[in-house]
Design a protein around this motif. Structure first.
Motif, PDB file in Angstrom:
ATOM      1  N   ALA A   1      39.733 -37.428 -22.216  1.00  0.00           N
ATOM      2  CA  ALA A   1      39.409 -38.665 -22.924  1.00  0.00           C
ATOM      3  C   ALA A   1      40.674 -39.487 -23.178  1.00  0.00           C
ATOM      4  O   ALA A   1      40.671 -40.720 -23.026  1.00  0.00           O
ATOM      5  N   TRP A   2      41.759 -38.809 -23.541  1.00  0.00           N
ATOM      6  CA  TRP A   2      43.032 -39.509 -23.736  1.00  0.00           C
ATOM      7  C   TRP A   2      43.511 -40.145 -22.440  1.00  0.00           C
ATOM      8  O   TRP A   2      44.049 -41.256 -22.429  1.00  0.00           O
ATOM      9  N   LEU A   3      43.331 -39.446 -21.326  1.00  0.00           N
ATOM     10  CA  LEU A   3      43.719 -40.011 -20.034  1.00  0.00           C
ATOM     11  C   LEU A   3      42.947 -41.294 -19.745  1.00  0.00           C
ATOM     12  O   LEU A   3      43.508 -42.270 -19.226  1.00  0.00           O
ATOM     13  N   CYS A   4      41.670 -41.292 -20.073  1.00  0.00           N
ATOM     14  CA  CYS A   4      40.846 -42.484 -19.851  1.00  0.00           C
ATOM     15  C   CYS A   4      41.322 -43.644 -20.721  1.00  0.00           C
ATOM     16  O   CYS A   4      41.463 -44.782 -20.253  1.00  0.00           O
ATOM     17  N   VAL A   5      41.580 -43.370 -21.999  1.00  0.00           N
ATOM     18  CA  VAL A   5      42.019 -44.413 -22.928  1.00  0.00           C
ATOM     19  C   VAL A   5      43.359 -44.994 -22.501  1.00  0.00           C
ATOM     20  O   VAL A   5      43.543 -46.214 -22.450  1.00  0.00           O
ATOM     21  N   THR A   6      44.314 -44.123 -22.181  1.00  0.00           N
ATOM     22  CA  THR A   6      45.639 -44.611 -21.794  1.00  0.00           C
ATOM     23  C   THR A   6      45.606 -45.328 -20.443  1.00  0.00           C
ATOM     24  O   THR A   6      46.388 -46.250 -20.218  1.00  0.00           O
ATOM     25  N   SER A   7      44.691 -44.927 -19.575  1.00  0.00           N
ATOM     26  CA  SER A   7      44.562 -45.618 -18.287  1.00  0.00           C
ATOM     27  C   SER A   7      44.041 -47.035 -18.478  1.00  0.00           C
ATOM     28  O   SER A   7      44.425 -47.954 -17.735  1.00  0.00           O
TER      29      SER A   7
ATOM     30  N   LEU B   1      52.326 -37.626 -22.575  1.00  0.00           N
ATOM     31  CA  LEU B   1      51.236 -38.539 -22.221  1.00  0.00           C
ATOM     32  C   LEU B   1      51.071 -39.613 -23.289  1.00  0.00           C
ATOM     33  O   LEU B   1      50.964 -40.810 -22.984  1.00  0.00           O
ATOM     34  N   VAL B   2      51.053 -39.201 -24.553  1.00  0.00           N
ATOM     35  CA  VAL B   2      50.866 -40.156 -25.651  1.00  0.00           C
ATOM     36  C   VAL B   2      52.075 -41.085 -25.771  1.00  0.00           C
ATOM     37  O   VAL B   2      51.930 -42.295 -25.973  1.00  0.00           O
ATOM     38  N   LEU B   3      53.269 -40.531 -25.624  1.00  0.00           N
ATOM     39  CA  LEU B   3      54.479 -41.346 -25.735  1.00  0.00           C
ATOM     40  C   LEU B   3      54.593 -42.366 -24.614  1.00  0.00           C
ATOM     41  O   LEU B   3      54.858 -43.561 -24.854  1.00  0.00           O
ATOM     42  N   LEU B   4      54.384 -41.918 -23.370  1.00  0.00           N
ATOM     43  CA  LEU B   4      54.624 -42.771 -22.213  1.00  0.00           C
ATOM     44  C   LEU B   4      53.437 -43.641 -21.844  1.00  0.00           C
ATOM     45  O   LEU B   4      53.604 -44.773 -21.375  1.00  0.00           O
ATOM     46  N   HIS B   5      52.242 -43.110 -22.022  1.00  0.00           N
ATOM     47  CA  HIS B   5      51.040 -43.828 -21.582  1.00  0.00           C
ATOM     48  C   HIS B   5      50.318 -44.532 -22.713  1.00  0.00           C
ATOM     49  O   HIS B   5      49.267 -45.131 -22.493  1.00  0.00           O
ATOM     50  N   PHE B   6      50.872 -44.441 -23.936  1.00  0.00           N
ATOM     51  CA  PHE B   6      50.237 -45.137 -25.061  1.00  0.00           C
ATOM     52  C   PHE B   6      51.265 -45.961 -25.841  1.00  0.00           C
ATOM     53  O   PHE B   6      51.281 -47.184 -25.758  1.00  0.00           O
ATOM     54  N   PHE B   7      52.146 -45.295 -26.584  1.00  0.00           N
ATOM     55  CA  PHE B   7      53.094 -46.019 -27.437  1.00  0.00           C
ATOM     56  C   PHE B   7      54.023 -46.922 -26.637  1.00  0.00           C
ATOM     57  O   PHE B   7      54.321 -48.045 -27.050  1.00  0.00           O
ATOM     58  N   GLN B   8      54.472 -46.454 -25.481  1.00  0.00           N
ATOM     59  CA  GLN B   8      55.410 -47.243 -24.687  1.00  0.00           C
ATOM     60  C   GLN B   8      54.800 -48.555 -24.200  1.00  0.00           C
ATOM     61  O   GLN B   8      55.516 -49.549 -24.041  1.00  0.00           O
ATOM     62  N   LEU B   9      53.482 -48.553 -23.993  1.00  0.00           N
ATOM     63  CA  LEU B   9      52.823 -49.743 -23.466  1.00  0.00           C
ATOM     64  C   LEU B   9      52.943 -50.943 -24.400  1.00  0.00           C
ATOM     65  O   LEU B   9      52.955 -52.092 -23.957  1.00  0.00           O
ATOM     66  N   PHE B  10      53.038 -50.673 -25.714  1.00  0.00           N
ATOM     67  CA  PHE B  10      53.129 -51.769 -26.678  1.00  0.00           C
ATOM     68  C   PHE B  10      54.456 -52.529 -26.561  1.00  0.00           C
ATOM     69  O   PHE B  10      54.572 -53.665 -27.021  1.00  0.00           O
ATOM     70  N   PHE B  11      55.459 -51.895 -25.947  1.00  0.00           N
ATOM     71  CA  PHE B  11      56.778 -52.517 -25.830  1.00  0.00           C
ATOM     72  C   PHE B  11      57.087 -53.001 -24.417  1.00  0.00           C
ATOM     73  O   PHE B  11      58.131 -53.616 -24.201  1.00  0.00           O
ATOM     74  N   TYR B  12      56.178 -52.722 -23.465  1.00  0.00           N
ATOM     75  CA  TYR B  12      56.547 -52.946 -22.073  1.00  0.00           C
ATOM     76  C   TYR B  12      56.730 -54.430 -21.738  1.00  0.00           C
ATOM     77  O   TYR B  12      57.827 -54.858 -21.359  1.00  0.00           O
TER      78      TYR B  12
END
Length: 247
Positions: A79-85, A156-167
């Motif tokens: 489910a996390w993979l789907c959300v981060t994708s 996964l959470v760091l790179l595919h979630f939190f990092q996206l807010f700063f990209y």
């Protein structure tokens, strides 16, 4: 002569195939899964991963196996993979078909195939070279896969979630602060993966040489410094790679 009864952990021991069948048979029986406990494990992988592995030892004592027998963690992970994708699709401005391609690639290649390769590598090396002399107990393949999932979740959470807010606002530029932030995300993620993997195998008292798992840390830090000095933005380069493989 009366026979000596076997301990419960040996008496109830199942073959690896039987354990796999029992595990996957429960994957569609949501009422039998403990999602609350799986969520608790995900939280503690960030704040106290030692507690997660303590539970693996309790499972060995009660259910004769270190590996998870409840697929709730795996389903929450998916489910996390789907959300981060979805987040990646928004940041990279992917079309719907490109998003589906990216999601399938992330699940089946980045997670499952690479996870199987990593788990098999550790399973072979640990059982072949790291078991203590005359030790009968071995490392279950399912446990090595669980260790990989545990170690993979915080990155996964760091790179595919939190990092996206700063990209788009910061990391995607050519500034030094962009490179510093993006590469630091990757440094922390890799160190998390190595540390949690180390905890997983060092917690097994029948293994030796587990300290070798953390031996790449100096090389990781040196590579991080080199990328900052040389102007290499890891996040920017990998984002381009992610977009290239689905376009």
């Amino acid at each position: 002569m009366s026979s000596i009864p076997l301990p419960a952990t040996q008496r109830d021991c199942m073959s690896a195939a039987a354990k796999r069948w029992k595990y996957f048979r429960k994957i569609f029986k949501f009422e039998q899964m403990d999602f609350e406990f799986a969520f608790w494990q995900m939280l503690y992988l960030f704040i106290s991963p030692q507690k997660v592995y303590r539970n693996f030892h309790y499972r060995k004592q009660t259910k004769s196996q270190f590996a998870r027998d409840d697929p709730a963690f795996l389903l929450l992970f998916a489910a996390w993979l789907c959300v981060t994708s979805i987040g990646f699709a928004i940041v990279l401005k992917l079309s719907f078909l490109q998003f589906i391609h990216f999601l399938l690639y992330t699940i089946f290649v980045d997670c499952i195939i690479i996870g199987i390769l990593v788990a098999t590598f550790f399973w072979f090396i640990l059982n072949r070279y790291c078991r203590k002399k005359d030790e009968v107990q071995d490392v279950e393949w399912g446990y090595t896969f669980d260790v990989h999932l545990n170690a993979f979740f915080p990155p996964l959470v760091l790179l595919h979630f939190f990092q996206l807010f700063f990209y788009n606002g910061l990391i995607s530029h050519e500034w030094f602060i962009s490179r510093l932030l993006g590469n630091t995300f990757w440094l922390v993620a890799v160190l998390y993966y190595i540390y949690i993997t180390f905890l997983g195998y060092s917690s097994l008292n029948f293994l030796r040489y587990t300290h070798l798992v953390i031996s790449p840390i100096p090389l990781v830090i040196i590579f991080y410094i080199v990328t900052l000095v040389s102007g290499f933005n890891i996040t920017h380069s990998l984002m381009d790679f992610y977009k290239y493989r689905v376009v």
